[in-house]
Each structure stands twice: as C-alpha cells, then as structure tokens.
Design an enzyme around this catalytic site. Structure first.
Site, PDB file in Angstrom:
ATOM      1  N   HIS A 126     105.121   2.920  83.533  1.00 50.93           N
ATOM      2  CA  HIS A 126     103.637   3.252  84.315  1.00 50.93           C
ATOM      3  C   HIS A 126     102.713   3.636  83.326  1.00 50.93           C
ATOM      4  O   HIS A 126     102.541   4.627  82.724  1.00 50.93           O
ATOM      5  CB  HIS A 126     103.793   4.351  85.182  1.00 50.93           C
TER       6      HIS A 126
ATOM      7  N   ASP B 267     110.014   4.898  92.380  1.00 51.55           N
ATOM      8  CA  ASP B 267     109.894   3.293  91.674  1.00 51.55           C
ATOM      9  C   ASP B 267     111.366   3.227  91.022  1.00 51.55           C
ATOM     10  O   ASP B 267     111.593   4.119  90.028  1.00 51.55           O
ATOM     11  CB  ASP B 267     108.655   3.290  90.979  1.00 51.55           C
TER      12      ASP B 267
ATOM     13  N   MET C  25     107.278  10.302  88.188  1.00 48.36           N
ATOM     14  CA  MET C  25     107.095  10.691  89.562  1.00 48.36           C
ATOM     15  C   MET C  25     107.310   9.584  90.582  1.00 48.36           C
ATOM     16  O   MET C  25     107.483   8.415  90.054  1.00 48.36           O
ATOM     17  CB  MET C  25     105.511  11.180  89.545  1.00 48.36           C
TER      18      MET C  25
ATOM     19  N   SER D 103     108.140   6.471  83.813  1.00 48.22           N
ATOM     20  CA  SER D 103     106.874   7.073  84.120  1.00 48.22           C
ATOM     21  C   SER D 103     106.308   8.245  83.471  1.00 48.22           C
ATOM     22  O   SER D 103     106.072   8.259  82.247  1.00 48.22           O
ATOM     23  CB  SER D 103     106.622   7.022  85.674  1.00 48.22           C
ATOM     24  N   THR D 104     106.134   9.306  84.298  1.00 47.33           N
ATOM     25  CA  THR D 104     105.555  10.670  83.678  1.00 47.33           C
ATOM     26  C   THR D 104     106.717  11.051  82.620  1.00 47.33           C
ATOM     27  O   THR D 104     107.667  11.355  83.169  1.00 47.33           O
ATOM     28  CB  THR D 104     105.192  11.550  84.730  1.00 47.33           C
TER      29      THR D 104
END
Length: 383
Positions: free
Chosen positions: A227, A323, A320, A199-200
C-alpha cells in the site's frame, strides 16, 4: 495510501485518556487544519502545535505526546534531523512523517523509516484539491489511532494449534481476540510463484525479506503489492532491487512475468495477473479502491490462481486492515498456501492478523523466519 475501516472511531475510553498528539509543521494553515481535526475527535488531543523541528525537540518533554506528526521541510531543524533527537528523548514515541508527493520527499520518508519513524502520510499539494484533504484527514487520523492504541495494549503471543492432517484441513471463521490460531497444512503442489502483500511497516519488512530469498527469486517470479502512493512505489522498487541484488521494478501493463524478477504494484493502480499465451503477464487496473486501498493485495492474490492454480505461495506481512485475507482464502481453496507475519514482529498486526485468525495460514512466523521458510518451500520442503 488508505486502509480498511479508516473511518471507524476508536473507543474514547483508554487506560491513559485521549491519545496525545504533537503537530510539527511550518505551515500555519496545515498546522491549524490538523490541530482542528484532532481536537474534534473525542479520543484524540493536541498536546502541542509547533512550527519547527527545533521547537518540537525543546517542547517534547513538557508536552509528552504519544504521537508526533512531523513535517519534512522546516526552518531551523528539518524533520529528518529532528527525528533521531525526538526518539532519543522518548524511546517509545510514535513519529508519523508528513510530506508532499515529490521524489525528494519520498526518498527522505524512506530514510525516516530506517531511522525509526513509524509511518508516513502523503500531504496534498493543495488543501483546495477536491477530495485530497479528506483522504489526508482520514488516513492521518486512522494512523494516529492505530499507533496510539498499540502503545497502550500489550502484544499477546497467540496460541498456535498445529495443522491437522491434510484431509482434515478446513477454513475456520475468525475467532475471538487472543483465541488460538488454527493452522492448516501447506498445499501439496510445489509453489511456482511467490506473492507478497504488505502495508504499514511493509517497506522495511520487504527489504529484509527480499534480501533473504535470492535463490527463490532466481527460480520464480516474485510479485509484491505494498500500500503506497505513486512516486513512493518507484523508489521502493529501486530499494528492493538493491536489497535483493535482482531486477525489481513497478509492473507495466501487458509485460510478461518471468522468473528472476521482482514486480511491484505501482502506486494508484491495482496489479493483477493474466494469462498470456503459455505464460503470464501483468494487468494494471485503474478501477476503484478495494479494501480502501489502491493498489490492493486481494486482486493480485485472487487473479494469480487463474494462472498458477495450486502453485501459489502467498506471504502477508505487517499492515493495517484486512487486505489479503479474502485473496488468501481463495488461494487456499485452490490448493495454495499462505504464510503470515506474527504479531510480535509486525508494526501493525492487521493484515497478517486477519489472515491468521481466518484460519487460512499454514504458518505464522516472525519476520526473520519467513525468508528461510520460503526458501525451503521452493526447495521442496513441505513442513
């Protein structure tokens, strides 16, 4: 792109007071809207609100923000030109790019990440679009809080408890902050597929990783969920192909999964794996968000077990939320293995931290050690 716990507020009490934010956008409507959102939060404060990149550079030292929300297209000095000047003036400044979902802006956002931007948030085409402004607000405020809070707390290297003998392996509940992380043994079955969730901070981490695992890609399929919104995933797939020197593209519903290729979950759709004859195929899912994300990592991880059983190796990179933790637990319970990126090299140690603290990981490694480890795993190494 959304994340778990996006609606939760951070504590108002911080060592240095509220997180200070500079808003840079040539649209008076967007600039005013973002400023109102920030000022309405007790743990955030607008340090400055300016209309051009040039004004941002000139105002930076006086405003002294922790975080800058930076538009891309502005007069005098655009966002991509202002970015390096802002970072040169304040080395630890967090810059979050904000842009609409056009291919050009997505390309610029990727360039901004390589120049030092922390992340990006897609702006809605119109603030009148149903739900679009709410999603933008939720994601933006969440990222401001996460990055701002990270600036104010030191990174602690967790204690790692070596993996016990296989018969003693167990999944432990999440421990308290900074408690030792228990590792479990790698699965006994040689892996037959590589799954990656991020993600991030993920795009840069992914580009680094795929450049190091060419021999693995040649032998097995590699499936990735990052993401990201539509358009951004299309461009990320192109970058992954160039970085790895192997074919990479967004997954297509029903297509066969074969070795030698990288499959990326397309923005806005979950990517699962299903059986197709004697092999496997992509199944795209347009259902609701999972863990506040779409695409989400958990459905990809969990569905892979139906095809490869214990032959799954999963890697959880920076991001973040949590998940990938539940799907990773399912992989481990089926006999597969999970590797997580360590806190020191993660932009945000949410996803890999959740996996590590749940006791499902066989290794927690710096980013530069994950690629070599993965190559050894697919070459028969178990330790």
């Amino acid at each position: 792109m959304s994340f778990a716990a996006a609606t939760a507020r951070a504590s108002v009490a911080t060592p240095s007071g509220p997180i200070r934010v500079m808003v840079v956008d040539d649209s008076v409507v967007i600039r005013g809207m973002i400023s109102r959102w920030i000022d309405a939060e007790p743990d955030l404060r607008v340090a400055a609100s300016v209309r051009t990149g040039l004004e941002a550079v000139q105002t930076l030292e006086r405003a002294n923000p922790d975080v800058v929300v930076l538009d891309i297209e502005m007069p005098d000095l655009d966002g991509i030109s202002a970015l390096p000047q802002l970072l040169a003036k304040k080395r630890d400044l967090v810059v979050i790019m904000a842009s609409t979902l056009t291919r050009r802006n997505a390309e610029i956002s990727f360039k901004a990440l390589s120049l030092g931007a922390a992340d990006y948030v897609p702006k809605p085409e119109s603030t009148r679009e149903a739900g679009a402004a709410d999603t933008f607000k939720r994601d933006l405020l969440f990222k401001i809080r996460q990055f701002g809070a990270r600036l104010r707390r030191p990174v602690h290297a967790p204690s790692i408890v070596p993996a016990p003998a296989p018969e003693k392996a167990r999944v432990v509940p999440p421990p308290a902050a900074h408690a030792p992380i228990s590792l479990r043994p790698f699965g006994l079955t040689a892996p037959r597929v590589l799954l990656i969730g991020s993600s991030t901070g993920g795009p840069q981490a992914l580009l680094t990783l795929v450049a190091e695992i060419g021999p693995v890609i040649d032998r097995v399929p590699v499936l990735i969920t990052q993401h990201m919104p539509p358009t951004f995933t299309t461009i990320l797939a192109e970058h992954l192909g160039r970085a790895s020197g192997r074919p990479a593209h967004e997954g297509v519903d029903g297509e066969a999964i074969v070795p030698g290729r990288i499959y990326l979950a397309p923005g806005g759709r979950h990517m699962r794996i299903m059986r197709k004859g004697a092999g496997a195929a992509i199944a795209l899912d347009d259902g609701p968000q999972i863990n506040f994300c779409k695409p989400a990592v958990d459905p990809m991880f969990a569905s892979a077990i139906e095809v490869w059983q214990s032959g799954v190796l999963a890697v959880v990179l920076t991001g973040m939320g949590s998940d990938g933790m539940r799907g990773g637990k399912a992989i481990v319970e089926a006999g597969g293995s999970v590797i997580a990126q360590d806190e020191a090299t993660s932009v945000v140690w949410g996803m890999p931290g959740a996996a590590a603290q749940a006791g499902i990981c066989a290794a927690v490694l710096p980013l530069d050690q994950i690629g070599p480890k993965v190559v050894r795993m697919f070459s028969g190494g178990r330790a």
